[in-house]
Design a protein around this motif. Structure first.
Motif, PDB file in Angstrom:
ATOM      1  N   PRO A  30      54.209 -22.717 -26.629  1.00 45.77           N
ATOM      2  CA  PRO A  30      53.316 -22.240 -27.687  1.00 45.77           C
ATOM      3  C   PRO A  30      52.438 -23.367 -28.222  1.00 45.77           C
ATOM      4  O   PRO A  30      52.880 -24.493 -28.408  1.00 45.77           O
ATOM      5  CB  PRO A  30      54.283 -21.746 -28.766  1.00 45.77           C
ATOM      6  CG  PRO A  30      55.504 -22.576 -28.564  1.00 45.77           C
ATOM      7  CD  PRO A  30      55.592 -22.839 -27.084  1.00 45.77           C
ATOM      8  N   CYS A  31      51.184 -23.033 -28.453  1.00 48.52           N
ATOM      9  CA  CYS A  31      50.242 -23.998 -29.023  1.00 48.52           C
ATOM     10  C   CYS A  31      50.243 -23.845 -30.548  1.00 48.52           C
ATOM     11  O   CYS A  31      50.889 -22.949 -31.090  1.00 48.52           O
ATOM     12  CB  CYS A  31      48.850 -23.750 -28.439  1.00 48.52           C
ATOM     13  SG  CYS A  31      48.084 -22.229 -29.028  1.00 48.52           S
ATOM     14  N   PRO A  32      49.518 -24.689 -31.265  1.00 44.99           N
ATOM     15  CA  PRO A  32      49.483 -24.567 -32.723  1.00 44.99           C
ATOM     16  C   PRO A  32      48.990 -23.191 -33.207  1.00 44.99           C
ATOM     17  O   PRO A  32      49.509 -22.654 -34.188  1.00 44.99           O
ATOM     18  CB  PRO A  32      48.512 -25.676 -33.148  1.00 44.99           C
ATOM     19  CG  PRO A  32      48.632 -26.698 -32.079  1.00 44.99           C
ATOM     20  CD  PRO A  32      48.856 -25.922 -30.810  1.00 44.99           C
ATOM     21  N   LEU A  33      48.003 -22.619 -32.518  1.00 53.01           N
ATOM     22  CA  LEU A  33      47.519 -21.298 -32.938  1.00 53.01           C
ATOM     23  C   LEU A  33      48.547 -20.211 -32.667  1.00 53.01           C
ATOM     24  O   LEU A  33      48.661 -19.248 -33.427  1.00 53.01           O
ATOM     25  CB  LEU A  33      46.191 -20.988 -32.247  1.00 53.01           C
ATOM     26  CG  LEU A  33      45.028 -21.909 -32.634  1.00 53.01           C
ATOM     27  CD1 LEU A  33      43.791 -21.601 -31.805  1.00 53.01           C
ATOM     28  CD2 LEU A  33      44.727 -21.809 -34.108  1.00 53.01           C
ATOM     29  N   ALA A 118      55.091 -26.457 -32.064  1.00 52.92           N
ATOM     30  CA  ALA A 118      53.871 -26.302 -31.264  1.00 52.92           C
ATOM     31  C   ALA A 118      53.748 -27.476 -30.308  1.00 52.92           C
ATOM     32  O   ALA A 118      53.685 -28.619 -30.730  1.00 52.92           O
ATOM     33  CB  ALA A 118      52.658 -26.242 -32.184  1.00 52.92           C
ATOM     34  N   ASN A 119      53.714 -27.180 -29.007  1.00 53.59           N
ATOM     35  CA  ASN A 119      53.552 -28.253 -28.029  1.00 53.59           C
ATOM     36  C   ASN A 119      52.798 -27.792 -26.781  1.00 53.59           C
ATOM     37  O   ASN A 119      52.888 -28.399 -25.742  1.00 53.59           O
ATOM     38  CB  ASN A 119      54.898 -28.864 -27.646  1.00 53.59           C
ATOM     39  CG  ASN A 119      55.949 -27.814 -27.358  1.00 53.59           C
ATOM     40  OD1 ASN A 119      55.620 -26.669 -27.098  1.00 53.59           O
ATOM     41  ND2 ASN A 119      57.199 -28.203 -27.421  1.00 53.59           N
ATOM     42  N   GLY A 120      52.033 -26.721 -26.902  1.00 52.59           N
ATOM     43  CA  GLY A 120      51.231 -26.234 -25.788  1.00 52.59           C
ATOM     44  C   GLY A 120      49.754 -26.481 -26.027  1.00 52.59           C
ATOM     45  O   GLY A 120      49.343 -26.977 -27.072  1.00 52.59           O
ATOM     46  N   ASP A 121      48.950 -26.114 -25.051  1.00 51.69           N
ATOM     47  CA  ASP A 121      47.502 -26.267 -25.141  1.00 51.69           C
ATOM     48  C   ASP A 121      46.887 -24.902 -25.439  1.00 51.69           C
ATOM     49  O   ASP A 121      47.141 -23.930 -24.724  1.00 51.69           O
ATOM     50  CB  ASP A 121      46.957 -26.824 -23.824  1.00 51.69           C
ATOM     51  CG  ASP A 121      45.474 -27.106 -23.871  1.00 51.69           C
ATOM     52  OD1 ASP A 121      44.874 -26.984 -24.960  1.00 51.69           O
ATOM     53  OD2 ASP A 121      44.910 -27.449 -22.823  1.00 51.69           O
ATOM     54  N   CYS A 122      46.077 -24.831 -26.472  1.00 54.85           N
ATOM     55  CA  CYS A 122      45.494 -23.561 -26.914  1.00 54.85           C
ATOM     56  C   CYS A 122      44.565 -22.923 -25.884  1.00 54.85           C
ATOM     57  O   CYS A 122      44.386 -21.717 -25.886  1.00 54.85           O
ATOM     58  CB  CYS A 122      44.721 -23.766 -28.221  1.00 54.85           C
ATOM     59  SG  CYS A 122      45.743 -24.236 -29.604  1.00 54.85           S
TER      60      CYS A 122
END
Length: 157
Positions: A30-33, A118-122
């Motif tokens: 999951p990314c921050p968004l 959060a540790n993914g790329d949006c």
């Protein structure tokens, strides 16, 4: 009206459960968004749970309804931003950003990192269904939940 609050609660539980499935079984980070949308689903679901347990009438029902609308619209704005970012990735860099640092420093991210870290790329598109991405489907879900909450606000008994 209790059934509507239960419907909203169960929708949020199912959506968050599917997010966990995608993260842990399909290995989608999951990314921050994504995490911000999860927070919106949590707040929406908790408000629906309180409304279900409280069984408010009149003004109380409207207060719960407006809170749920606010959380759903907040999530919808985040999901729309995320969907836009996927289509135009050059417009915004999401990698290790201030949003990621902020979200990962929250106590809830330390308490339950599997849900809120959060540790993914949006801008990554690792999953699609009917040519819609996860944020697209999340936007649809938030819209349906917002309309359901609006109904709770203004429906006659």
């Amino acid at each position: 009206m209790r059934l509507l609050f239960l419907f909203i609660l169960l929708c949020c539980i199912c959506l968050l459960g599917y997010a966990q499935y995608l993260q842990h079984m399909e290995k989608l980070l999951p990314c921050p968004l994504c995490v911000a949308q999860r927070l919106a689903y949590w707040l929406l679901g908790l408000t629906a749970l309180l409304a279900f347990l409280h069984t408010p009438q009149g003004v109380g029902r409207r207060i719960y309804g407006f809170l749920m609308v606010a959380f759903a619209l907040t999530g919808a704005v985040i999901a729309a931003r995320h969907a836009w970012l996927i289509r135009y990735p050059e417009a915004f860099e999401c990698g290790i950003s201030a949003e990621e640092a902020f979200l990962n420093s929250l106590p809830i991210a330390e308490w339950w990192p599997g849900m809120f870290e959060a540790n993914g790329d949006c801008a990554n598109v690792d999953w699609e269904f009917l040519s819609l991405t996860i944020p697209d489907w999340s936007l649809v879900a938030f819209a349906i939940l917002a309309l359901s909450a609006l109904y709770a606000c203004f429906a006659k008994k």
